[in-house]
Enzyme design. Structure first.
Site, PDB file in Angstrom:
ATOM      1  N   ARG A 100       0.909  -1.146   0.000  1.00  0.00           N
ATOM      2  CA  ARG A 100       0.000   0.000   0.000  1.00  0.00           C
ATOM      3  C   ARG A 100       0.941   1.186   0.000  1.00  0.00           C
ATOM      4  O   ARG A 100       1.694   1.378   0.943  1.00  0.00           O
ATOM      5  CB  ARG A 100      -0.895  -0.006   1.245  1.00  0.00           C
ATOM      6  CG  ARG A 100      -1.684   1.296   1.486  1.00  0.00           C
ATOM      7  CD  ARG A 100      -2.718   1.535   0.399  1.00  0.00           C
ATOM      8  NE  ARG A 100      -3.530   2.726   0.671  1.00  0.00           N
ATOM      9  CZ  ARG A 100      -3.298   3.939   0.150  1.00  0.00           C
ATOM     10  NH1 ARG A 100      -2.260   4.144  -0.652  1.00  0.00           N
ATOM     11  NH2 ARG A 100      -4.107   4.940   0.425  1.00  0.00           N
ATOM     12  N   HIS A 103       1.894   7.100   1.833  1.00  0.00           N
ATOM     13  CA  HIS A 103       0.798   8.071   1.772  1.00  0.00           C
ATOM     14  C   HIS A 103       0.513   8.642   3.155  1.00  0.00           C
ATOM     15  O   HIS A 103       1.087   8.197   4.156  1.00  0.00           O
ATOM     16  CB  HIS A 103      -0.463   7.403   1.206  1.00  0.00           C
ATOM     17  CG  HIS A 103      -1.078   6.408   2.154  1.00  0.00           C
ATOM     18  ND1 HIS A 103      -0.568   5.157   2.345  1.00  0.00           N
ATOM     19  CD2 HIS A 103      -2.165   6.487   2.976  1.00  0.00           C
ATOM     20  CE1 HIS A 103      -1.298   4.501   3.243  1.00  0.00           C
ATOM     21  NE2 HIS A 103      -2.269   5.287   3.647  1.00  0.00           N
ATOM     22  N   HIS A 105      -2.993  10.983   5.344  1.00  0.00           N
ATOM     23  CA  HIS A 105      -4.368  11.463   5.208  1.00  0.00           C
ATOM     24  C   HIS A 105      -4.775  12.308   6.403  1.00  0.00           C
ATOM     25  O   HIS A 105      -4.070  12.344   7.412  1.00  0.00           O
ATOM     26  CB  HIS A 105      -5.354  10.317   4.971  1.00  0.00           C
ATOM     27  CG  HIS A 105      -4.960   9.002   5.582  1.00  0.00           C
ATOM     28  ND1 HIS A 105      -5.098   8.726   6.909  1.00  0.00           N
ATOM     29  CD2 HIS A 105      -4.400   7.894   5.011  1.00  0.00           C
ATOM     30  CE1 HIS A 105      -4.670   7.500   7.152  1.00  0.00           C
ATOM     31  NE2 HIS A 105      -4.226   6.968   6.029  1.00  0.00           N
ATOM     32  N   GLU A 109      -5.852   6.501  11.502  1.00  0.00           N
ATOM     33  CA  GLU A 109      -6.063   5.139  10.977  1.00  0.00           C
ATOM     34  C   GLU A 109      -5.812   4.112  12.074  1.00  0.00           C
ATOM     35  O   GLU A 109      -4.782   4.133  12.733  1.00  0.00           O
ATOM     36  CB  GLU A 109      -5.090   4.928   9.802  1.00  0.00           C
ATOM     37  CG  GLU A 109      -4.998   3.503   9.284  1.00  0.00           C
ATOM     38  CD  GLU A 109      -4.056   3.404   8.073  1.00  0.00           C
ATOM     39  OE1 GLU A 109      -4.031   4.336   7.246  1.00  0.00           O
ATOM     40  OE2 GLU A 109      -3.329   2.396   7.981  1.00  0.00           O
ATOM     41  N   HIS A 148       2.911   7.070   6.131  1.00  0.00           N
ATOM     42  CA  HIS A 148       3.118   5.658   6.467  1.00  0.00           C
ATOM     43  C   HIS A 148       2.998   4.759   5.241  1.00  0.00           C
ATOM     44  O   HIS A 148       2.567   5.206   4.177  1.00  0.00           O
ATOM     45  CB  HIS A 148       2.123   5.228   7.543  1.00  0.00           C
ATOM     46  CG  HIS A 148       0.691   5.508   7.185  1.00  0.00           C
ATOM     47  ND1 HIS A 148       0.099   6.730   7.457  1.00  0.00           N
ATOM     48  CD2 HIS A 148      -0.248   4.767   6.561  1.00  0.00           C
ATOM     49  CE1 HIS A 148      -1.153   6.693   7.027  1.00  0.00           C
ATOM     50  NE2 HIS A 148      -1.392   5.523   6.474  1.00  0.00           N
ATOM     51  N   GLU A 170     -10.334   5.457   0.709  1.00  0.00           N
ATOM     52  CA  GLU A 170      -9.006   4.996   0.330  1.00  0.00           C
ATOM     53  C   GLU A 170      -8.499   5.721  -0.912  1.00  0.00           C
ATOM     54  O   GLU A 170      -7.310   5.814  -1.156  1.00  0.00           O
ATOM     55  CB  GLU A 170      -9.086   3.502  -0.014  1.00  0.00           C
ATOM     56  CG  GLU A 170      -8.606   2.578   1.054  1.00  0.00           C
ATOM     57  CD  GLU A 170      -7.172   2.812   1.455  1.00  0.00           C
ATOM     58  OE1 GLU A 170      -6.978   3.327   2.578  1.00  0.00           O
ATOM     59  OE2 GLU A 170      -6.245   2.506   0.682  1.00  0.00           O
TER      60      GLU A 170
HETATM   61 MN    MN Z   1      -3.321   5.005   5.508  1.00  0.00          MN
END
Ligand code: MN
Ligand code: MN
Length: 388
Positions: A100, A103, A105, A109, A148, A170
């Site tokens: 993943r 990124h 946000h 999370e 992360h 997402e």
């Molecule tokens: Mn994340």
């Protein structure tokens, strides 16, 4: 439509919207029998259900599946379940080496590892790195804004992500590669002190999840600058935690009291044996977002003003309970029911109906409910197990 087939109604395997007292009538279709069989309390609600209560269930099986080389993801947000404004969830799978991408946000999370293992990295605001391997039953918490990544180890992995905003998606995060694509090349060149040609191979395709190489051992990192390790842990071993045992199951609670970094999401991992139930209760702080891990259960939610509605849940479903609404969860299957309850809060708190009644002057309870002596006897017991 005179010649409608009548055989289905006579087939005992096909559930019909008919209550024991005869209320209702056979449904000759069109109908989705598989779905009706999964939702017996929707087809034939208990006669105590009444009034208007919004939808409090959405299955990950009904959400859009984003397939990538390296894994997949699907999400349940306010778009899928409009009442769920406090939290959103993502179910993600990463292959061995699947990434993943790097990124960040605007939402915090929280994540629970369902199976397999992953390697996570996070940079804290002091420039310190946090590197950790996550195994089944472990969780992590990344505060809003901190960058992360997640990568599947040898066996790959699947996990549940929970974000402290129902509007999260997402596909609406700040991605590392996306920023490069949308920054003028001369600015990148000036920022990094390298010629513009160094950026000519950056793909303009959105990465999200991609296939990488299986990461090496944590101690085997390449020679890199190092400003130390983040002093606070962003990982917590929930399943390894000693549970609060009850006669009908167990509960493991995680919030900022035993996992200090987790300031905006609190959770319980609940186990309910066949025939047992999570007692009648409500939460005095916020809405509850549920994820069903194994087994089958039903929940009736009391919305006040006489409004009550019952839902059936199974592995992969999301349930929701608005702030202060009364509810219970009963195991209706023949296997152990496991589920997660999550709250947008630093504290995991609930009010037990039994405890409230037992600690209130008995005369008051008696006069209010006209209860008999065996209820008084039951309430005098000093223990109020959350699962019974
Ligand atoms: Mn994340
Ligand atoms: Mn609850």
């Amino acid at each position: 439509m005179e010649n409608r087939p009548r055989t289905k109604a006579a087939d005992g395997n096909v559930p019909q919207p008919i209550r024991n007292d005869g209320a209702g009538a056979p449904d000759f279709g069109p109908r989705d029998v598989m779905r009706d069989m999964e939702n017996p309390d929707m087809l034939v609600p208990p006669d105590t259900d009444a009034g208007l209560t919004p939808n409090l269930k959405f299955s990950f099986s009904d959400s859009y599946m984003q397939l990538s080389h390296g894994g997949w993801s699907r999400e349940v947000t306010v778009r899928e379940l409009p009442i769920a404004t406090t939290l959103a969830g993502v179910n993600m799978r990463l292959t061995p080496g699947g990434v993943r991408e790097l990124h960040w946000h605007q939402q915090a999370e929280w994540a629970y590892m369902l199976y397999g293992r992953a390697h996570i990295t996070l940079l804290d605001q002091e420039g310190r790195i946090f590197n950790e391997d996550i195994g089944p039953g472990d969780l992590w918490y990344f505060p809003a804004g901190l960058p992360h990544s997640i990568q599947g180890l040898e066996e790959g992995c699947e996990f549940l992500l929970v974000f402290d905003d129902g509007n999260f998606s997402e596909h609406n995060t700040f991605s590392f590669s996306d920023w490069f694509v949308h920054t003028p090349k001369d600015v990148l060149s000036a920022n990094f002190g390298v010629p513009e040609g160094a950026f000519s191979n950056i793909s303009s395709e959105k990465l999200h999840i991609f296939q990488g190489n299986i990461p090496g051992s944590l101690v085997n990192q390449r020679d890199q600058p190092n400003y130390g390790t983040a002093p606070q842990s962003f990982k917590h071993q929930l399943l390894a935690q000693e549970p609060i045992k009850s006669p009908g199951g167990s509960v493991r609670i995680v919030d900022s009291s035993n996992f200090p970094i987790s300031k905006t999401i609190a959770a319980s991992l609940v186990e309910i044996e066949p025939g047992a139930m999570r007692e009648l209760h409500w939460h005095p702080n916020n809405d509850e977002w549920q994820y069903y891990l194994t087994g089958q259960g039903r929940m009736t939610v009391f919305a006040g003003k006489g409004a009550t509605r019952t839902f059936d849940y199974r592995a992969g479903d999301v349930g929701y309970v608005p702030f202060a609404f009364g509810h219970y969860i009963q195991n209706t299957g023949n296997q152990t029911l496991w589920f997660l309850e999550m709250f947008k809060s630093g504290q995991n708190v609930d009010i037990s109906l039994n405890q409230w009644m037992a600690l209130t002057p008995f005369e008051l309870v008696e006069n209010n409910l006209h209860i008999g002596p065996e209820m008084i006897k039951a309430l005098r017991k000093e223990k109020w197990p959350v699962v019974k």
